[in-house]
Scaffold this motif. Structure first.
Motif, PDB file in Angstrom:
ATOM      1  N   PRO A   1       0.836  -1.197   0.000  1.00 47.06           N
ATOM      2  CA  PRO A   1       0.000   0.000   0.000  1.00 47.06           C
ATOM      3  C   PRO A   1       0.870   1.246   0.000  1.00 47.06           C
ATOM      4  O   PRO A   1       1.903   1.304   0.648  1.00 47.06           O
ATOM      5  CB  PRO A   1      -0.794  -0.132   1.312  1.00 47.06           C
ATOM      6  CG  PRO A   1      -0.701  -1.573   1.681  1.00 47.06           C
ATOM      7  CD  PRO A   1       0.621  -2.058   1.167  1.00 47.06           C
ATOM      8  N   VAL A   2       0.460   2.233  -0.763  1.00 44.56           N
ATOM      9  CA  VAL A   2       1.206   3.479  -0.849  1.00 44.56           C
ATOM     10  C   VAL A   2       0.559   4.504   0.066  1.00 44.56           C
ATOM     11  O   VAL A   2      -0.624   4.812  -0.058  1.00 44.56           O
ATOM     12  CB  VAL A   2       1.224   4.014  -2.293  1.00 44.56           C
ATOM     13  CG1 VAL A   2       1.912   5.367  -2.350  1.00 44.56           C
ATOM     14  CG2 VAL A   2       1.929   3.022  -3.203  1.00 44.56           C
TER      15      VAL A   2
ATOM     16  N   ALA B   1       0.272   3.273 -19.293  1.00 50.93           N
ATOM     17  CA  ALA B   1      -0.149   3.278 -17.890  1.00 50.93           C
ATOM     18  C   ALA B   1       0.050   4.649 -17.260  1.00 50.93           C
ATOM     19  O   ALA B   1      -0.780   5.106 -16.458  1.00 50.93           O
ATOM     20  CB  ALA B   1       0.625   2.212 -17.112  1.00 50.93           C
ATOM     21  N   ILE B   2       1.132   5.322 -17.617  1.00 49.32           N
ATOM     22  CA  ILE B   2       1.369   6.672 -17.086  1.00 49.32           C
ATOM     23  C   ILE B   2       0.302   7.634 -17.592  1.00 49.32           C
ATOM     24  O   ILE B   2      -0.257   8.424 -16.818  1.00 49.32           O
ATOM     25  CB  ILE B   2       2.781   7.154 -17.471  1.00 49.32           C
ATOM     26  CG1 ILE B   2       3.834   6.407 -16.653  1.00 49.32           C
ATOM     27  CG2 ILE B   2       2.930   8.664 -17.260  1.00 49.32           C
ATOM     28  CD1 ILE B   2       5.247   6.664 -17.099  1.00 49.32           C
ATOM     29  N   GLN B   3      -0.001   7.566 -18.884  1.00 48.51           N
ATOM     30  CA  GLN B   3      -0.989   8.494 -19.434  1.00 48.51           C
ATOM     31  C   GLN B   3      -2.384   8.218 -18.869  1.00 48.51           C
ATOM     32  O   GLN B   3      -3.205   9.133 -18.771  1.00 48.51           O
ATOM     33  CB  GLN B   3      -1.001   8.407 -20.964  1.00 48.51           C
ATOM     34  CG  GLN B   3       0.336   8.745 -21.636  1.00 48.51           C
ATOM     35  CD  GLN B   3       0.797  10.188 -21.454  1.00 48.51           C
ATOM     36  OE1 GLN B   3       0.339  10.903 -20.568  1.00 48.51           O
ATOM     37  NE2 GLN B   3       1.736  10.618 -22.282  1.00 48.51           N
TER      38      GLN B   3
ATOM     39  N   PRO C   1      -1.729   1.749  -9.673  1.00 47.16           N
ATOM     40  CA  PRO C   1      -1.701   0.339  -9.253  1.00 47.16           C
ATOM     41  C   PRO C   1      -1.034  -0.575 -10.278  1.00 47.16           C
ATOM     42  O   PRO C   1      -0.265  -1.467  -9.914  1.00 47.16           O
ATOM     43  CB  PRO C   1      -3.181  -0.004  -9.055  1.00 47.16           C
ATOM     44  CG  PRO C   1      -3.810   1.307  -8.698  1.00 47.16           C
ATOM     45  CD  PRO C   1      -3.098   2.324  -9.542  1.00 47.16           C
ATOM     46  N   ALA C   2      -1.315  -0.370 -11.566  1.00 41.63           N
ATOM     47  CA  ALA C   2      -0.686  -1.207 -12.587  1.00 41.63           C
ATOM     48  C   ALA C   2       0.818  -0.966 -12.628  1.00 41.63           C
ATOM     49  O   ALA C   2       1.612  -1.913 -12.764  1.00 41.63           O
ATOM     50  CB  ALA C   2      -1.303  -0.926 -13.958  1.00 41.63           C
ATOM     51  N   LEU C   3       1.230   0.287 -12.507  1.00 40.35           N
ATOM     52  CA  LEU C   3       2.657   0.598 -12.529  1.00 40.35           C
ATOM     53  C   LEU C   3       3.374  -0.030 -11.336  1.00 40.35           C
ATOM     54  O   LEU C   3       4.464  -0.593 -11.481  1.00 40.35           O
ATOM     55  CB  LEU C   3       2.861   2.113 -12.547  1.00 40.35           C
ATOM     56  CG  LEU C   3       2.484   2.803 -13.864  1.00 40.35           C
ATOM     57  CD1 LEU C   3       2.325   4.294 -13.654  1.00 40.35           C
ATOM     58  CD2 LEU C   3       3.532   2.519 -14.929  1.00 40.35           C
TER      59      LEU C   3
END
Length: 284
Positions: A6-7, A216-218, A223-225
């Protein structure tokens, strides 16, 4: 494989103020040490962006940069006032070893960095002897060739994964509104086992991995990153070890919870080193 944790994003610190527009965060691929003298397309792109940044932010106070070539048991922060240029590599042309990047350090800014990290609950200590490694000075030579912007380098903890690197950047997010450029210097792909030198067509896996990351960034899909090791195509081949990818998460953490990426380079050097570099501004 690093676990996806978790971030925790720290609350805005007292250093941030709405009176100053925040600088963008930056991720830059520093490639091989030869990037210092073989600039390709990426070097001029960084120089052009650095000039534009200085025009937009004439009161630029300094750069805080994380490089995977400084790894320590816990977070360390460069405190020296005149860091040396360290040629932390071997077997390259003599011209490379003649280069120096005499940017000043910034002990006062280093103190702010330490305070912000500790306020976020992260263990950190100063290091007054640390020189600039090539993960810092090589891209900075292109960004600010006059070496007139103070620089503070930050170490990557050896046990860090994506979530920890993100938390480090998030802890320093408020500095962007205080005239500080927060940058992660790494590599979009970094499989040196495949390094053959010379001009080669980009390997298909390099493009597949890099464009998955860009998508993914755009989409702002954090979560995917964070789970890229499982989700991104060819992640293990692109990064047999992940220290050169972790500065991306440092930059994402500094950027905020919603960002907009502006790509400066999508160049691939030597067929296997993706030089993707981009800024991260608040999404509008």
């Amino acid at each position: 494989m690093s676990a996806v944790l978790p971030v925790t994003v720290p609350a805005a610190t007292a250093s941030a103020t709405s009176a100053s527009p925040p600088l963008p965060a930056l991720f830059v691929s520093h490639g091989a040490p030869l990037f210092a003298i073989e600039a390709g397309e990426t070097g001029p792109a960084l120089t052009h962006w650095g000039q534009a940044l200085r025009a937009r932010f004439p009161d630029l106070r300094g750069v805080v940069i994380l490089s995977p070539h400084w790894m320590a048991p816990s977070i360390e922060v460069m405190e020296g006032s005149a860091p040396a240029t360290w040629h932390d590599f071997g077997g390259f042309p003599p011209a490379l070893y003649a280069l120096r990047y005499p940017a000043p350090g910034a002990p006062a800014l280093a103190g702010e960095v330490l305070a912000e990290l500790r306020a976020a609950g992260l263990e950190a200590r100063g290091n007054a002897q640390r020189p600039f490694d090539h993960g810092a000075w090589v891209p900075l030579m292109h960004l600010f060739p006059a070496a007139d912007v103070p620089v503070v380098q930050v170490a990557l903890p050896v046990a860090a994964g994506p979530a920890q690197a993100y938390a480090m950047g998030a802890a320093l997010r408020g500095l962007r509104a205080q005239g500080v450029l927060v940058a992660g210097s790494g590599s979009m792909t970094h499989n040196l086992y495949e390094f053959g030198g010379g001009e080669q067509a980009p390997a298909p896996y390099v493009q597949a991995f890099s464009r998955w990351v860009e998508d993914a960034i755009q989409r702002q899909d954090l979560p995917a990153l964070l789970d890229y090791r499982r989700q991104a195509p060819h992640a293990q081949r692109a990064h047999p070890t992940e220290e050169h990818f972790l500065p991306l998460f440092f930059a994402l953490g500094a950027a905020g919870e919603a960002w907009q990426a502006d790509y400066l380079s999508r160049e691939v050097m030597y067929g296997m080193l993706a030089m993707d570099s981009f800024t991260l501004d608040a999404a509008v």
